[in-house]
Motif scaffolding. Structure first.
Motif, PDB file in Angstrom:
ATOM      1  N   UNK A 261     -26.323  34.777  78.981  1.00 38.57           N
ATOM      2  CA  UNK A 261     -27.023  33.496  78.866  1.00 38.57           C
ATOM      3  C   UNK A 261     -28.130  33.426  79.907  1.00 38.57           C
ATOM      4  N   UNK A 262     -29.222  32.811  79.527  1.00 38.38           N
ATOM      5  CA  UNK A 262     -30.323  32.610  80.458  1.00 38.38           C
ATOM      6  C   UNK A 262     -30.234  31.277  81.175  1.00 38.38           C
ATOM      7  N   UNK A 263     -29.172  30.511  80.923  1.00 43.95           N
ATOM      8  CA  UNK A 263     -29.010  29.187  81.524  1.00 43.95           C
ATOM      9  C   UNK A 263     -27.971  29.243  82.632  1.00 43.95           C
ATOM     10  N   UNK A 264     -28.360  28.826  83.820  1.00 41.40           N
ATOM     11  CA  UNK A 264     -27.458  28.791  84.962  1.00 41.40           C
ATOM     12  C   UNK A 264     -26.293  27.844  84.702  1.00 41.40           C
ATOM     13  N   UNK A 265     -26.571  26.674  84.140  1.00 36.36           N
ATOM     14  CA  UNK A 265     -25.515  25.699  83.889  1.00 36.36           C
ATOM     15  C   UNK A 265     -24.602  26.140  82.750  1.00 36.36           C
ATOM     16  N   UNK A 266     -25.155  26.784  81.725  1.00 42.22           N
ATOM     17  CA  UNK A 266     -24.311  27.313  80.650  1.00 42.22           C
ATOM     18  C   UNK A 266     -23.363  28.380  81.191  1.00 42.22           C
ATOM     19  N   UNK A 267     -23.869  29.217  82.065  1.00 46.51           N
ATOM     20  CA  UNK A 267     -23.043  30.257  82.681  1.00 46.51           C
ATOM     21  C   UNK A 267     -21.851  29.644  83.404  1.00 46.51           C
ATOM     22  N   UNK A 268     -22.104  28.661  84.242  1.00 40.61           N
ATOM     23  CA  UNK A 268     -21.029  28.056  85.024  1.00 40.61           C
ATOM     24  C   UNK A 268     -20.055  27.290  84.130  1.00 40.61           C
ATOM     25  N   UNK A 269     -20.576  26.668  83.091  1.00 37.06           N
ATOM     26  CA  UNK A 269     -19.708  25.951  82.151  1.00 37.06           C
ATOM     27  C   UNK A 269     -18.770  26.905  81.429  1.00 37.06           C
ATOM     28  N   UNK A 270     -19.287  28.065  81.040  1.00 35.84           N
ATOM     29  CA  UNK A 270     -18.460  29.037  80.335  1.00 35.84           C
ATOM     30  C   UNK A 270     -17.368  29.607  81.244  1.00 35.84           C
ATOM     31  N   UNK A 271     -17.718  29.855  82.522  1.00 34.03           N
ATOM     32  CA  UNK A 271     -16.705  30.348  83.457  1.00 34.03           C
ATOM     33  C   UNK A 271     -15.630  29.283  83.668  1.00 34.03           C
ATOM     34  N   UNK A 272     -16.046  28.041  83.876  1.00 33.89           N
ATOM     35  CA  UNK A 272     -15.090  26.959  84.091  1.00 33.89           C
ATOM     36  C   UNK A 272     -14.187  26.759  82.881  1.00 33.89           C
ATOM     37  N   UNK A 273     -14.701  27.073  81.694  1.00 35.66           N
ATOM     38  CA  UNK A 273     -13.923  26.924  80.460  1.00 35.66           C
ATOM     39  C   UNK A 273     -13.018  28.118  80.193  1.00 35.66           C
ATOM     40  N   UNK A 274     -13.066  29.144  81.046  1.00 33.95           N
ATOM     41  CA  UNK A 274     -12.152  30.264  80.932  1.00 33.95           C
ATOM     42  C   UNK A 274     -12.611  31.414  80.063  1.00 33.95           C
ATOM     43  N   UNK A 275     -13.932  31.512  79.797  1.00 38.38           N
ATOM     44  CA  UNK A 275     -14.428  32.589  78.949  1.00 38.38           C
ATOM     45  C   UNK A 275     -14.634  33.909  79.711  1.00 38.38           C
ATOM     46  N   UNK A 276     -14.517  33.886  81.007  1.00 39.85           N
ATOM     47  CA  UNK A 276     -14.701  35.093  81.795  1.00 39.85           C
ATOM     48  C   UNK A 276     -15.097  34.757  83.222  1.00 39.85           C
ATOM     49  N   UNK A 277     -15.506  35.789  83.958  1.00 36.82           N
ATOM     50  CA  UNK A 277     -15.950  35.606  85.337  1.00 36.82           C
ATOM     51  C   UNK A 277     -17.423  35.980  85.429  1.00 36.82           C
ATOM     52  N   UNK A 278     -18.025  35.691  86.560  1.00 34.84           N
ATOM     53  CA  UNK A 278     -19.397  36.116  86.794  1.00 34.84           C
ATOM     54  C   UNK A 278     -19.596  36.382  88.275  1.00 34.84           C
ATOM     55  N   UNK A 279     -20.772  36.868  88.623  1.00 33.58           N
ATOM     56  CA  UNK A 279     -21.156  37.030  90.031  1.00 33.58           C
ATOM     57  C   UNK A 279     -22.486  36.325  90.243  1.00 33.58           C
TER      58      UNK A 279
END
Length: 341
Positions: A261-279
């Protein structure tokens, strides 16, 4: 020293006299004569040109300056005639583009106008019109959390500086510096060109970002190997993706990229929803209804943390107030939380 062709005898006498008095007197004479020369270019022409360069449109520049389009066009034409170069490429019905000469002039024009503004601020009665006007860019993943605070602090601490703030991607911020649209840019120091001087604001260590309650948080030290088999969500932005993928390469790990995703907020939302991790290098607190939260902690590994910097072009001379402004930016940046748990 300039001598007309008809003054040959006098010229010989003057040159002979110059040899007797030495190089020091000759240099002084050239300096004095130089100050008597009035430049062919005016500050008004530079201001009209720079506005057109930023807007890439004569009409929009005229609207911004509150003058007629013909005034802007005339100023640009006069400058092109004086300099003997084309500053813009006109594209029928598609606005204008700066030529290489135009891009170079835009940087110098902005620097000149900045220093003229600085001279105007030397008096106490100049008011808002005499303020130094800076265009400052900030990386779009940081801007929502940093720029509002900076706007307040700069207005309070530096009344002689009028800052215009812009948020954009890494590449676009560098383009803004090189085109003269930006005076300064706040971004990471990854892959900066040699034309840019970077003043370090703060080290931003790499963070492992996982949903709140993730079992990996029980570990005292976190490594990529601890989550390598789980789905990875990539912040898919130019330069950003290259940097984060280089972190995996340093550990000789192939990430399981499940989402981009190119969206910073979408990235964090997906992590918070349990779709995976990020760095990330920066992950402010995040809690959303029906999604849960996320936690970020420093990641151990053989990779270099990024530095958050404020950048400008080497070839521009910064205004004297820049050092004070940088200290204000540093103070605001120091308040950013890079870890949340």
């Amino acid at each position: 020293m300039i001598v007309s062709a008809g003054d040959g005898c006098c010229a010989a006498q003057v040159m002979s006299s110059s040899r007797k008095h030495g190089a020091h007197d000759m240099n002084r004479s050239e300096g004095e004569d130089g100050w008597r020369d009035v430049p062919n270019l005016s500050l008004r022409q530079l201001a009209y040109f720079l506005t057109a360069a930023n807007q890439l449109s004569v009409l929009r520049a005229a609207e911004a300056l509150n003058v007629s389009p013909s005034s802007v066009s005339t100023a640009i034409s006069q400058m092109e005639r004086i300099l003997g170069v084309k500053l813009f490429m006109r594209r029928h019905a598609r606005g204008m583009l700066l030529t290489p000469a135009g891009r170079d002039l835009a940087v110098h024009a902005r620097s000149i106008l900045l220093h003229v503004r600085e001279i105007e601020t030397m008096g106490e009665r100049g008011g808002p019109r005499a303020a130094i006007r800076l265009s400052i860019g900030c990386l779009n993943t940081l801007a929502p959390y940093l720029v509002p605070r900076l706007m307040q602090e700069v207005e309070k601490e530096h009344p002689k500086i009028q800052a215009r703030w812009h948020e954009d991607s890494h590449d676009s911020l560098l383009e803004g510096l090189h085109s003269g649209a930006l005076d300064l840019a706040i971004l990471y120091d990854y892959d900066l060109p040699t034309t840019v001087q970077a003043i370090t604001l703060r080290t931003m260590p790499v963070q492992l970002v996982v949903p709140a309650g993730h079992t990996v948080l029980q570990r005292e030290r976190l490594r990529l190997a601890n989550v390598a088999k789980e789905p990875f969500i990539l912040l898919d932005l130019p330069k950003t993706r290259d940097y984060f993928l280089s972190i995996f390469a340093a550990e000789r790990i192939e990430p399981r990229i499940a989402y981009r995703t190119g969206s910073f907020e979408m990235l964090r939302s997906m992590v918070a929803s349990g779709f995976g991790y990020t760095v990330l290098n920066f992950s402010p607190p995040y809690v959303a209804p029906d999604q849960g939260g996320l936690v970020s902690r420093p990641l151990d590994g053989p990779f270099r943390p990024q530095e958050l910097v404020i950048a400008r072009l080497y070839r521009t001379r910064p205004p004297s107030r820049l050092e004070q402004l940088v200290e204000t930016v540093k103070a605001c940046v120091s308040k950013l939380k890079t870890s949340t748990g």
